[in-house]
Design an enzyme around this catalytic site. Structure first.
Site, PDB file in Angstrom:
ATOM      1  N   GLU A 277       0.830  -1.212   0.000  1.00  0.00           N
ATOM      2  CA  GLU A 277       0.000   0.000   0.000  1.00  0.00           C
ATOM      3  C   GLU A 277       0.861   1.258   0.000  1.00  0.00           C
ATOM      4  OE1 GLU A 277      -3.174  -0.068  -0.453  1.00  0.00           O
ATOM      5  OE2 GLU A 277      -3.262  -2.259  -0.371  1.00  0.00           O
ATOM      6  N   ASP A 358       3.793  -4.178  -5.792  1.00  0.00           N
ATOM      7  CA  ASP A 358       4.385  -5.444  -5.337  1.00  0.00           C
ATOM      8  C   ASP A 358       5.911  -5.365  -5.381  1.00  0.00           C
ATOM      9  OD1 ASP A 358       1.984  -6.646  -4.816  1.00  0.00           O
ATOM     10  OD2 ASP A 358       1.926  -7.837  -6.657  1.00  0.00           O
TER      11      ASP A 358
END
Length: 410
Positions: A277, A358
């Site tokens: 995030e 990611d």
């Protein structure tokens, strides 16, 4: 354009969208029994995989029922003059055009919600209940409905009233003022949604002191991410499914963890999820999505301003007296193919952003706990591990699990 031609265009668009959605769902369902990718063979046990199959098939069949009901409902309303009847009804109640529009949309939205409530109830208390996800009580279900209606009346009604005033005051230039209003509202909601709206439905508390909070704060400091607000939301009040999200920017940014996430994952796995995030924030994905949303809204409103005064659009949906609210309904259907295209592009960009987030988590924390967390979250939500590529292309804002894991292991 001729009224009859517009009517045919509306019907063709509605039917085409239904056929496309049904076809994609059918193709996706055909892949339910495909061999699980090698990287994902440890996600489900044989019993869990059988349960996930049942969950997918149940939702697939239920989706056919709900989408078929929706298309039959809208086509029936068009065929039997439902919009015209509502327009006549509200015009008899009040001569004020603003109140007429507010009543018109209020009746449509409330009527639609009432008709769809049985489906929502079945989804929650039968399907989700049978597969062990539901934690919502019937009292909470009803209260959520009432709160949702209240927000629609206050926020939706207030914004619509201002838009109508802009239209009467500025004519075809109303779109500029509406765009400004929606831009301010969008930014405001991005900043304060978690602080003002979420507490109406869920309880939020600061994350308690302990090793998890220390690890999160240590990671945030290492990557230069100023973080003061870490909250835990009682998601278990409604479902066993876990989640975490980032909201706001500047001094108002905050990270919110579902209590189910804390219960399901190890501490390093939670930090890895938050690192993902944070990656969205560091890569400016949030700002990009916000700006893009505002630009696309402006483009849509400009196109709307070109057609809103065309009486044929109102007549095409069965309203005898052309009006702003009737033209808005017709325009919304006519514009939907463009919305589908922009949605495709946004999903494509979103999948790229997920890979970048990611990668950020992998580089600044570790890939292994993120891989294990993604597998656990997929397992606990009985996710589809073998989606059809066409379905992914049309609907997925995140890459399929197998692709994300291959990228993390690369």
């Amino acid at each position: 354009m001729d009224t009859t031609l517009i009517s045919y265009c509306i019907i063709v668009i509605l039917v085409s969208e239904y056929i496309l959605a049904t076809t994609l769902n059918f193709l996706n369902a055909k892949r339910f029994k495909d061999t699980i990718p090698e990287d994902l063979t440890d996600v489900y046990s044989s019993e869990e995989y059988e349960k996930s199959q049942g969950y997918k098939w149940t939702n697939y069949r239920f989706g056919i029922l709900t989408s078929s009901f929706s298309i039959l409902l809208i086509l029936s309303v068009l065929a039997f003059g439902g919009f015209g009847w509502i327009d006549t009804f509200v015009s008899r109640i009040t001569p004020n055009t603003t109140f007429q529009s507010l009543l018109f949309f209020g009746i449509i939205m409330m009527g639609s919600d009432v008709l769809n409530t049985p489906f929502s109830y079945y989804q929650t208390f039968v399907i989700e209940e049978n597969f062990g996800f539901n934690k919502t009580t019937r009292k909470t279900f009803i209260i959520d409905k009432i709160k949702g209606w209240f927000m629609i009346i206050v926020l939706g009604g207030g914004i619509l009233a201002l838009v109508l005033w802009f239209f009467e005051w500025a004519g075809s230039n109303f779109w500029l003022y509406t765009w400004g209003l929606i831009t301010v509202f969008t930014i405001f909601m991005n900043l304060f949604y978690s602080k003002l709206i979420v507490p109406l439905f869920n309880k939020q508390e600061p994350l308690a002191d302990g090793s998890l909070k220390s690890k999160i704060e240590s990671y945030a400091k290492n990557v230069g991410f100023e973080l003061q607000n870490i909250f835990v939301i009682n998601g278990s009040k409604r479902s066993t499914k876990a989640n975490a999200y980032f909201s706001g920017f500047g001094k108002e940014k905050r990270i919110t963890l579902y209590d189910t996430l804390i219960n399901d994952l190890e501490e390093d796995e939670i930090v890895a999820v938050l690192a993902h995030e944070v990656g969205h924030y560091k890569k400016n994905h949030i700002i990009f999505n916000l700006v893009t949303s505002i630009v696309l809204t402006g483009a849509m409103l400009f196109v709307l301003s070109l057609f809103i005064n065309n009486p044929d659009i109102s007549l095409a949906i069965g309203v005898a007296t052309p009006s702003f609210h009737a033209a808005l309904i017709g325009f919304g259907i006519l514009y939907s193919p463009i919305s589908e295209i922009t949605g495709l592009l946004m999903n494509f960009v979103s999948r790229k952003f997920e890979y970048q987030a990611d990668d950020f988590a992998k580089e600044t924390f570790s890939a292994s706990p993120l891989v294990s967390s993604l597998k656990k979250l997929s397992k606990n939500s009985l996710s589809n591990l073998t989606p059809h590529p066409a379905f992914v292309f049309m609907h997925y804002s995140h890459p399929p699990l197998k692709d994300r894991i291959r990228n993390l292991k690369a």
